[in-house]
Design an enzyme around this catalytic site. Structure first.
Site, PDB file in Angstrom:
ATOM      1  CB  CYS A 314      -0.978  -0.130   1.305  1.00 58.99           C
ATOM      2  SG  CYS A 314      -1.798  -1.571   1.330  1.00 58.99           S
ATOM      3  CE  LYS A 320       4.183   5.787   6.583  1.00 64.91           C
ATOM      4  NZ  LYS A 320       3.289   6.650   5.544  1.00 64.91           N
ATOM      5  CG  ASP A 471       1.424   3.973   6.217  1.00 62.20           C
ATOM      6  OD1 ASP A 471       1.187   3.858   7.386  1.00 62.20           O
ATOM      7  OD2 ASP A 471       1.148   4.725   5.156  1.00 62.20           O
ATOM      8  CB  CYS A 522      -2.460   8.584   9.328  1.00 59.17           C
ATOM      9  SG  CYS A 522      -3.455   8.047   8.252  1.00 59.17           S
TER      10      CYS A 522
END
Length: 606
Positions: A314, A320, A471, A522
């Site tokens: 993802c 990242k 993530d 997040c």
């Protein structure tokens, strides 16, 4: 409050009546006018201010209160409505240094803080600003060990914006546009929803935001037809709901008619903002990347080593992914996957911009990351780390044609559809022309590509990666500024959690014994954070929580939650809380809400 003021007025009037001839006295009429003026000024200042409140789904609100406590969640909810007061820049250390970037940015960043009109906020306690040579510096290198490639650019706010004493001309923008403006963006035409009558280019306009409201059918929308004329009265759409939702003022770059006639371009040049944050659009491309601090730490916690094979599930938009590649000094393999064609193109574009060659991006659904039996891992090559030269049978190339945006000026069409076309002998219908015009105006849809080739993977062999970063797609309830939260429910959060567990199951199969998995989100939702950790540790006995470096986030939540419908969540157990990082948006670090867990993978034979 009203009762007390009325009592004061009555007493004062009696006193004034006793001394009618006093030279120092004022008449009751004058006093009444003074009070009315004071009321008007107070009401005006309250309306033209920025004091948003997040309205949560009641069940979700109670859930978060049980998790955090009422006072703590109130602080979190308030912090989410405001942006962090600094920008975080990750330096591409393969072609530059933090010191060099700071010197280049000094001419861009204004070395001053407008504190005179800044409301009473204390950001001096932010640990990121400790031990600075100059407290007034807005541009400095991160002092956290290991993160010297990170540069902070400080902004300011909230500021008091003077809108004058009369109702100003006004522009209403969409909620997403307003959130971008609070982060430092300008107001562009597509984000403008409504405008006062008689606005001309160069006029000063106040900018407010239309927050989604729930309709009678239970759905959420702004309830506003784009292009509506504002009269400056209570008959305007959501007049009362916009109290305290003014994000600043600026100069209209188009007339009112122009704002709704064109489809792109700058609509309002923001001059006075509630929050002043620096924009780095098209600044030092290839040398820097704007990224939230917790996201940088998540990639750093993975601790990638040169020569390793790493998977970023993802991965879009690639922040990242590129951080991992730079930490590896562009030596090794970084496989980045995403289910979206366009997002894979975004990853490839960013990697090229930063000059990284070890990244290979694939279109792949994260839930199908493990290849089925008899499928060959298209990317794995034990003989070489050069992913560019790897070819195998389950690698497909997807080509999607660019959207047709050319004008059809050379075409002549008659009512019956007959006519001649100058290009390739094709005869497009009027419907096709209208469709192409809509695409040119609105951009590519969910299932359409802006063009370009992407590689499609059918998955990878088990135990074929040294490290995996997941993530995970989440409820994103930690992102800020956030001005709306009404659509999220207990059910939607549970759905996210189930999806994340399925992705984590894929990640566990792909990492080799002795390897590492980093899981991050997040969101502030413990059901997607601590509950996932509990699931992982209970299901996979060979997994254990590993220490993270650097460690600047707070501890995780210990405990559990039971719901009226019998559903139960178990979070962390005592002793585990300090092995994860939870970034609290209301903490002095002033970050987004974020969560990081790092797992060490033991022998899978036990």
């Amino acid at each position: 409050m009203k009762k007390g003021r009325d009592l004061f007025f009555f007493t004062t009037c009696r006193t004034l009546h006793k001394t009618p001839n006093s030279s120092n006295s004022i008449t009751a009429t004058a006093f009444h006018e003074t009070m009315q003026s004071s009321d008007h000024n107070s009401s005006h200042s309250q309306r033209y201010s920025f004091n948003p409140t997040l309205n949560w789904n009641p069940q979700l609100h109670n859930y978060f209160i049980n998790a955090y406590g009422s006072d703590h969640f109130s602080r979190i909810s308030s912090a989410l409505t405001r942006p962090s007061r600094y920008s975080c820049i990750r330096v591409n250390t393969l072609c530059s240094t933090s010191d060099a970037v700071i010197e280049k940015l000094r001419s861009t960043v204004k070395e001053k803080l407008n504190g005179s009109d800044c409301e009473d906020v204390d950001d001096a306690v932010n640990p990121l600003k400790e031990d600075l040579d100059s407290d007034s510096s807005l541009l400095f290198k991160c002092k956290i060990p290991g993160l010297d490639y990170v540069v902070f650019v400080w902004g300011s706010g909230p500021h008091h914006v003077d809108y004058g004493n009369v109702a100003p001309k006004e522009v209403i923008v969409s909620r997403k546009c307003a959130e971008a403006v609070l982060r430092g963006a300008q107001v562009y035409v597509p984000g403008i929803m409504a405008c006062s009558a008689h606005v001309e280019k160069g006029d000063t306009v106040a900018v407010s935001v239309a927050i989604e409201q729930q309709g009678s059918d239970g759905g959420w929308s702004s309830g506003m037809t784009r292009g509506i004329v504002l009269q400056g009265s209570e008959t305007d759409p959501y007049y009362l709901e916009r109290n305290g939702l003014y994000i600043g003022q600026g100069t209209a770059m188009l007339s009112r008619a122009g704002m709704f006639r064109v489809t792109e371009g700058l609509g309002v040049d923001m001059k006075d903002r509630v929050y002043e944050l620096h924009s780095f659009h098209n600044v030092l491309e290839g040398e820097i990347f704007l990224q939230n601090l917790p996201s940088i730490i998540a990639a750093h916690a993975l601790d990638p080593q040169m020569g390793e094979r790493i998977l970023d599930m993802c991965a879009a938009p690639g922040g990242k992914t590129t951080a991992i590649a730079i930490l590896m000094k562009d030596k090794g393999e970084v496989i980045a996957t995403d289910r979206s064609h366009n997002k894979v193109l975004d990853i490839e574009k960013l990697a090229a911009e930063l000059g990284l060659s070890c990244i290979k991006a694939f279109k792949l659904d994260a839930l199908k990351s493990v290849s089925q039996r008899n499928d060959i891992d298209t990317c794995h090559n034990n003989a070489t780390n050069d992913v560019k030269n790897q070819v195998s049978s389950n690698l497909q190339v997807e080509r999607m044609s660019p959207l047709v945006t050319e004008s059809f000026k050379t075409e002549t069409l008659e009512e019956n559809g007959k006519g001649e076309k100058a290009r390739e002998g094709a005869y497009p219908s009027k419907a096709e022309i209208r469709k192409s015009m809509r695409r040119a105006r609105n951009g590519p849809g969910r299932n359409q590509s802006g063009g370009g080739r992407v590689d499609i993977s059918k998955g990878f062999e088990p135990d074929s990666f040294d490290r995996v970063l997941l993530d995970a797609p989440c409820s994103a309830l930690g992102l800020r500024p956030r001005l709306f939260a009404g659509e999220d429910t207990i059910e939607s959060l549970r759905s996210h959690a189930k999806y994340q567990r399925r992705m984590f199951d894929q990640a566990v199969q792909l990492v080799r014994p002795g390897g590492v998995i980093v899981y991050s989100t997040c969101t502030i939702n413990p059901g997607e954070n601590e509950a996932l950790v509990r699931y992982a540790l209970d299901k996979y006995k060979y997994l254990s929580l590993a220490p993270q470096h650097p460690k600047i986030g707070g501890p995780g939540l210990v405990g559990s939650c039971e719901f009226p419908d019998g559903y139960a969540e178990e979070w962390l157990r005592p002793g585990e809380e300090d092995l994860v990082q939870r970034f609290d948006p209301s903490s002095p670090l002033d970050t987004i809400g974020f969560f990081i867990a790092k797992f060490a993978v033991g022998s899978k034979d036990t």
